[in-house]
Structure formats: structure tokens, C-alpha cells
Enzyme design. Sequence first.
Site, PDB file in Angstrom:
ATOM      1  N   GLU A  86      -1.331   0.674 -37.921  1.00  0.00           N
ATOM      2  CA  GLU A  86      -2.235   0.230 -38.994  1.00  0.00           C
ATOM      3  C   GLU A  86      -3.575  -0.209 -38.415  1.00  0.00           C
ATOM      4  OE1 GLU A  86      -0.544  -2.557 -41.776  1.00  0.00           O
ATOM      5  OE2 GLU A  86      -2.436  -2.746 -42.856  1.00  0.00           O
ATOM      6  N   LYS A 264       3.660 -10.251 -45.290  1.00  0.00           N
ATOM      7  CA  LYS A 264       3.510  -8.925 -44.661  1.00  0.00           C
ATOM      8  C   LYS A 264       2.362  -8.987 -43.653  1.00  0.00           C
ATOM      9  CE  LYS A 264       2.078  -4.445 -44.338  1.00  0.00           C
ATOM     10  NZ  LYS A 264       0.812  -3.924 -43.782  1.00  0.00           N
ATOM     11  N   ASP A 280      13.597  -5.849 -30.970  1.00  0.00           N
ATOM     12  CA  ASP A 280      14.151  -5.323 -32.220  1.00  0.00           C
ATOM     13  C   ASP A 280      13.328  -5.845 -33.403  1.00  0.00           C
ATOM     14  OD1 ASP A 280      15.702  -4.823 -34.496  1.00  0.00           O
ATOM     15  OD2 ASP A 280      17.590  -5.092 -33.421  1.00  0.00           O
ATOM     16  N   HIS A 378     -11.326  -3.088 -43.866  1.00  0.00           N
ATOM     17  CA  HIS A 378     -10.157  -2.221 -43.775  1.00  0.00           C
ATOM     18  C   HIS A 378     -10.565  -0.772 -43.967  1.00  0.00           C
ATOM     19  CE1 HIS A 378      -5.771  -2.267 -43.757  1.00  0.00           C
ATOM     20  NE2 HIS A 378      -5.856  -1.185 -44.505  1.00  0.00           N
TER      21      HIS A 378
END
Length: 427
Positions: A86, A264, A280, A378
Site C-alpha cells: 500500500e 486498520k 505471523d 494518498h
Amino acid sequence: MTTKTYSSRITGLHTMTVAERLKTVADLVGLSDAAVAHLTDTATVVGEVADRMSENVIGTLGIPVGIATNLIIDGKERVVPLATEESSVVAAVCNAAKQCRGGGGISTSTSGPLMIAQVQLINVSDPENARFKILEHREEIKAICDECDPVLLKFGGGFRELEVRIIDSAQGPMVITHLIVNTGDAMGANAVNTMAEAVGPRIAEWTGGQVFLRILSNLADRRLARARGVWRAEDIGGPAVRDGILAAFHFADADPYRAATHNKGVMNGITAAVLATGNDTRAIESGAHAYAARTGRYRSMSKWEADADGNLVGVLELPMAVGLIGGATKIHPTARACLEILGVETADELARIVVAIGLAQNYAALKVLATTGVQKGHMSLHSKNIAIMAGAEGAEIEAVAARLVADSKVRVDHAEAVLAELRAKKG
Ligand code: NAD
């Protein structure tokens, strides 16, 4: 492991070529020739290594590894590798860390590397009786667990505590035994699962019940890592920006729809750091979200306040079951190179860095949302992806991306039109 001391303030890293950047970071941290050679060689896991790591392997997926700069964590300058597809995640951490330097950077603490394995007991008519019987066998349980893993014991780990809970379920009460184990520098899933399986038959014998599942809990709330940062009001644009960030936090803490996106953002940084080190990501993510819901309502993972001097203070506490041993950490050459860049010597140190990255990421997201809005930065980063999606190649990518931003239309259809125009002019 690299142990050099350095400043994490690297100017112009983002304007360098990939090769120049790698050299800069390698020189900074004193990276080994082997790690440099591996990273130069596309840093993907090839052939045999990948085949051993998973099943039915036909290839590998290369995720970009970027370097977060400007970080001071517990008074130490740090550069941190982040693996993410991202755009804007790495840049966000760099910006947040830069604005936090005036406040002394990020401070951390941990609760120690205690993992929980659960043993489920069903079909018990007398759960209270069963619970006490299990608790009476603490020493035997400890011995069984410790016998499972002499290597772990040698490194100072092993069984620590016993908890037995009675839970209500749709099929009646269940007696749930928690084995609490110090897993040292390992994430510890395999270690504690083995112990739970070894203890299971004995619990069935003592209680007359049926032992069913024997598996760790990813809600590793005995293995917490905490980060705290002070962003001085003058470094972040003044009290109005601070209050905007506080309003954004209060929104997330009160509303699960917002909390999901807020968290998030936290995980954008955390998952990238966890992935870069071969840990993990799913284990960390499930633990983090479950911990965010521990009050019975899904809330913000972080908390934000204004201190008495008017500065912005952020804190983040999460389960952080990361290791330096086991899993892909030792097998994946890129993970090894990333751990070498970090120069961490214990899993505890790694956990502190990861949670600090989560806090920095959260600050950056809140600041953008509370000021310019997320799309400006962004989309300007995303514009290159859009240009590539439209078919731009080589120098065309920058040219098309720049036009998309200038026209405030970061869309594939517009990218296609701009590309066609560019090519028509050329040809
Ligand atoms: P592991 O079993 O590969 O390695 C841990 C072992 O290394 C220890 O048990 C110990 O014997 C040894 N060791 C050597 N030096 C050590 C030290 N300094 N400190 C501690 N132990 C040391 O790995 P693990 O950490 O038990 O398990 C991690 C793996 O389990 C990850 O790949 C994870 O994806 C996987 N896993 C996760 C889940 C889950 O999260 N629900 C479930 C199953 C498996």
C-alpha cells in the site's frame, strides 16, 4: 546482527534509486554483504526455500520493502523495514516519526513473553469440581509442559501459570484450562500447542470429562507491548490540529464503523513490520482486533489525550506475539535481512518496535484526516499505480501520474486518455 549507532534522519531517501537507497541503509546500519546481495537480487524467496515454506508452491509474490526513517524508540535512533503493497504507509510513518522527535520520540514497555494455550473440556456434569481438580494438579501440569521443550527451558522459558475458567456455551458449561507459558524469543504457537496436547489426556483422566480442542489463544493478553508518544503542539500545526486529532480518536472509540478503519490504519504499520520480519501477520491481527473488543465493544486500539502543556499524547497497547526464532523468521532470507537491519537481539525488542510503528502510523492517519483529508497525499502516491494500470511504461509513468494529480483526476479512464495524448504527441 548489526549493532551500529546512527541517526535515523536520512534526507532525500525517497528521491534515490532503489540501489542507492539500499546502499545508504546498508552503510548506515552496517548490513552484511550477504544481506545486501540478497536484497539486490530482488529479495524474493526462490525455488527450494519457498517450496519448503508452503505447499503446492508455483511461485512467490514480491512485496515492496521500504524503510521508515526518523524514528526514535526508547531514546534510540531506528530505521525500520516495512513490507507493504500500500502506497503512503511508509511515508506516513516517516512523517509521524519526524513530528514526534521534538517530544523525544516513542517510549515503550512490555509485559513479558507469556503465551496462553487452551485445553477445552466438555461433557462435565460438575464443572466447579473439575476446575478445582485441575488446579490441584498444577505441579504435574508444569512438569508435563516443561518436559515438552527442554530447549525453551534452556533459554529461560517454560510453564509459568495455570488458570481454569468455566464458560457458558450453547451446549452447556465448558471447563477451559489456560497454560501460561514463557516462550522467550519464539512466537511460541508450536511450543504451547505441543504442551496443550501433552496435558490434555491427564485433564480428561482427572475430571472424567472429554478433552476436545488443544490450541493457543491469539488473544495474547499476557504478551502486551505498549507505545507512548508525545507530539508537541507546535510540531503538529498547533492546538486546532491537536483537537482535530482528539475528535477523530473520540469518534473511533465511540463507533465501531469508524473504529474498524481507524484500527486498520494502526495495522497498516503493524502488519508491514510483522511481515517484513517473517512473523505471523494473521496471529498479530486477530490478537489486536480481539484486544480492541475486550470491553465487550469494538473500540479504538489507541488512545489520544492532550497533556497539561497542551501537547498531543498517544498510547497504544496490543498483544504482540512476535518472535525471532521459528516460523519464517529464520528461513526467509528477506526476513533475515530485515531483522539484521533492525539489529534486534530479543523478541521483546522487536515487539516494542512494532507497536511503536503502529502508533506512528495511527498519528499520521489521524493528522491527515483531521486536516487535509486522506485523498490528497494518498492519491498522489496512488497515481503511479493508476498510470501503470492504464498501460504507462518507463518514463511515461511519472509523466502520466503527474498529470493525474495536476488535473485532480486520479482515475484509470483519465490515465488512459493522458497516455494516449502523450503517445500521440511523441509519435
Ligand atoms: P518453532 O516451534 O519453530 O520454534 C520455537 C522453538 O524454538 C521453541 O519451542 C524452542 O524449542 C526453540 N528455541 C530456540 N531458541 C529459543 C529461544 N531463544 N527462545 C525460545 N525458544 C527457542 O516456532 P513457534 O514460535 O513455536 O511457532 C511459530 C509458528 O507457529 C509460526 O510460524 C506461526 O505461524 C505458527 N502457528 C501459529 C498458530 C496461531 O497463531 N494460531 C497456530 C499454529 C502454528
